[in-house]
Scaffold this active site. Sequence first.
Site, PDB file in Angstrom:
ATOM      1  N   LYS A   1       0.093   4.222  -0.225  1.00 14.22           N
ATOM      2  CA  LYS A   1      -0.594   5.370   0.399  1.00 14.22           C
ATOM      3  C   LYS A   1      -0.427   6.615  -0.480  1.00 14.22           C
ATOM      4  O   LYS A   1      -0.335   6.498  -1.699  1.00 14.22           O
ATOM      5  CB  LYS A   1      -0.081   5.614   1.821  1.00 14.22           C
TER       6      LYS A   1
ATOM      7  N   GLU B   1      -5.369  -5.248  10.744  1.00 17.31           N
ATOM      8  CA  GLU B   1      -4.374  -4.197  10.948  1.00 17.31           C
ATOM      9  C   GLU B   1      -4.677  -3.442  12.245  1.00 17.31           C
ATOM     10  O   GLU B   1      -5.498  -2.514  12.256  1.00 17.31           O
ATOM     11  CB  GLU B   1      -4.422  -3.196   9.791  1.00 17.31           C
TER      12      GLU B   1
ATOM     13  N   SER C   1       3.424  -2.048  10.391  1.00 17.68           N
ATOM     14  CA  SER C   1       4.881  -1.955  10.552  1.00 17.68           C
ATOM     15  C   SER C   1       5.621  -3.239  10.157  1.00 17.68           C
ATOM     16  O   SER C   1       6.598  -3.631  10.806  1.00 17.68           O
ATOM     17  CB  SER C   1       5.233  -1.551  11.985  1.00 17.68           C
TER      18      SER C   1
ATOM     19  N   GLY D   1       2.252   2.203  10.758  1.00 20.70           N
ATOM     20  CA  GLY D   1       3.144   3.347  10.568  1.00 20.70           C
ATOM     21  C   GLY D   1       3.846   3.786  11.846  1.00 20.70           C
ATOM     22  O   GLY D   1       4.422   4.866  11.907  1.00 20.70           O
TER      23      GLY D   1
ATOM     24  N   GLU E   1      -6.865   4.539   8.054  1.00 20.32           N
ATOM     25  CA  GLU E   1      -6.625   5.967   7.775  1.00 20.32           C
ATOM     26  C   GLU E   1      -7.862   6.591   7.141  1.00 20.32           C
ATOM     27  O   GLU E   1      -8.155   7.768   7.343  1.00 20.32           O
ATOM     28  CB  GLU E   1      -5.388   6.123   6.877  1.00 20.32           C
TER      29      GLU E   1
ATOM     30  N   ASN F   1       0.865  -1.186   0.000  1.00 17.05           N
ATOM     31  CA  ASN F   1       0.000   0.000   0.000  1.00 17.05           C
ATOM     32  C   ASN F   1       0.903   1.237   0.000  1.00 17.05           C
ATOM     33  O   ASN F   1       1.498   1.561   1.022  1.00 17.05           O
ATOM     34  CB  ASN F   1      -0.885  -0.030   1.259  1.00 17.05           C
TER      35      ASN F   1
ATOM     36  N   HIS G   1      -9.548   1.015   5.059  1.00 14.70           N
ATOM     37  CA  HIS G   1      -8.265   1.225   5.743  1.00 14.70           C
ATOM     38  C   HIS G   1      -8.481   2.163   6.933  1.00 14.70           C
ATOM     39  O   HIS G   1      -9.277   3.099   6.854  1.00 14.70           O
ATOM     40  CB  HIS G   1      -7.243   1.823   4.759  1.00 14.70           C
TER      41      HIS G   1
HETATM   42  C1  PEP Z   1      -0.814  -0.030   5.864  1.00 19.14           C
HETATM   43  O1  PEP Z   1      -0.733   0.994   5.209  1.00 19.14           O
HETATM   44  O2  PEP Z   1      -1.796  -0.765   5.727  1.00 19.14           O
HETATM   45  C2  PEP Z   1       0.271  -0.355   6.814  1.00 19.14           C
HETATM   46  C3  PEP Z   1       0.202  -1.484   7.463  1.00 19.14           C
HETATM   47  O3  PEP Z   1       1.283   0.552   6.935  1.00 19.14           O
HETATM   48  P1  PEP Z   1       2.738   0.288   7.615  1.00 19.14           P
HETATM   49  O4  PEP Z   1       3.258  -1.002   7.069  1.00 19.14           O
HETATM   50  O5  PEP Z   1       3.556   1.469   7.211  1.00 19.14           O
HETATM   51  O6  PEP Z   1       2.517   0.200   9.096  1.00 19.14           O
END
Ligand code: PEP
Length: 256
Positions: A11, A164, A210, A170, A96, A9, A94
């Site tokens: 983003k 997640e 992460s 992040g 976010e 992803n 997601h």
């Molecule tokens: C994500 O964007 O779904 C995500 C898990 O980001 P990151 O790996 O940066 O934590």
Amino acid sequence: MRVPIIAGNWKMNTTVSEAIELVSEMRRKLDEIDDVEKVICPPFISLAVVKELIRGSSIRLGAQNLYFEEKGAYTGEISPLMLADLCEFVIIGHSERRQYFNETGEIVNKKLRAALKIGLKPILCIGEKLEENEAGRTEEVVTEQLESALAGIGSLGGLIIAYEPVWAIGTGKAATGRQVNETIGLIRHNVAQLYDKEVAQQMRILYGGSVTADNIAEFVQQSEIDGALVGGASLKASEFLSIVRQTSEIKGHLSG
Ligand code: PEP
């Protein structure tokens, strides 16, 4: 046997020329890795050019969002119809989007229906916030998110779920493989209750939060975890390649 997936992803990162550069850097080596579905999700504006760059390879393409209407006066939105022409997967719900764009369970449900109707494969994200985790409410939150996302949906098509935990996204603070395996086991159990055992056994459920080349092994060693949704680490070609390669080796070893 569930085929593992690693999805990147990107983003809101990369200009069109940076997207071209990143795909060109990883294309050949990524294509060579077998036994893992490799999905990249660049920003909308780069989907068309990336589609051309990966044509003929085993790399798959996904979008990061969609609107649930097919067309009309919705300035700035991208419809399922437009995406179906460009890519195979779409990330929905997601955290976010839930956090910054007020996406409710009801909106996530509408988006899922729209994606499935047109034949896109949704990657549905669910996960608890830090305070919910600390209050021991993970199970309750994840179950509620799953139920509201899937409400009234009879057939799940190629749906993929990404667990997640919001506190791990992040932040550099990943969950542990054991914790995640347990929660994904619960999600699979919920899918079996809502649909049936076979649907649940075939459903691919990923971890996201992460994930890096240094910790991916801990997750994909677990039997319930079918791969990862990778944010930050998917923006570095060598790191993303290493994540995909390790997944292929570990899952290949476990199945063979
Ligand atoms: C994500 O964007 O779904 C995500 C898990 O980001 P990151 O790996 O940066 O934590």
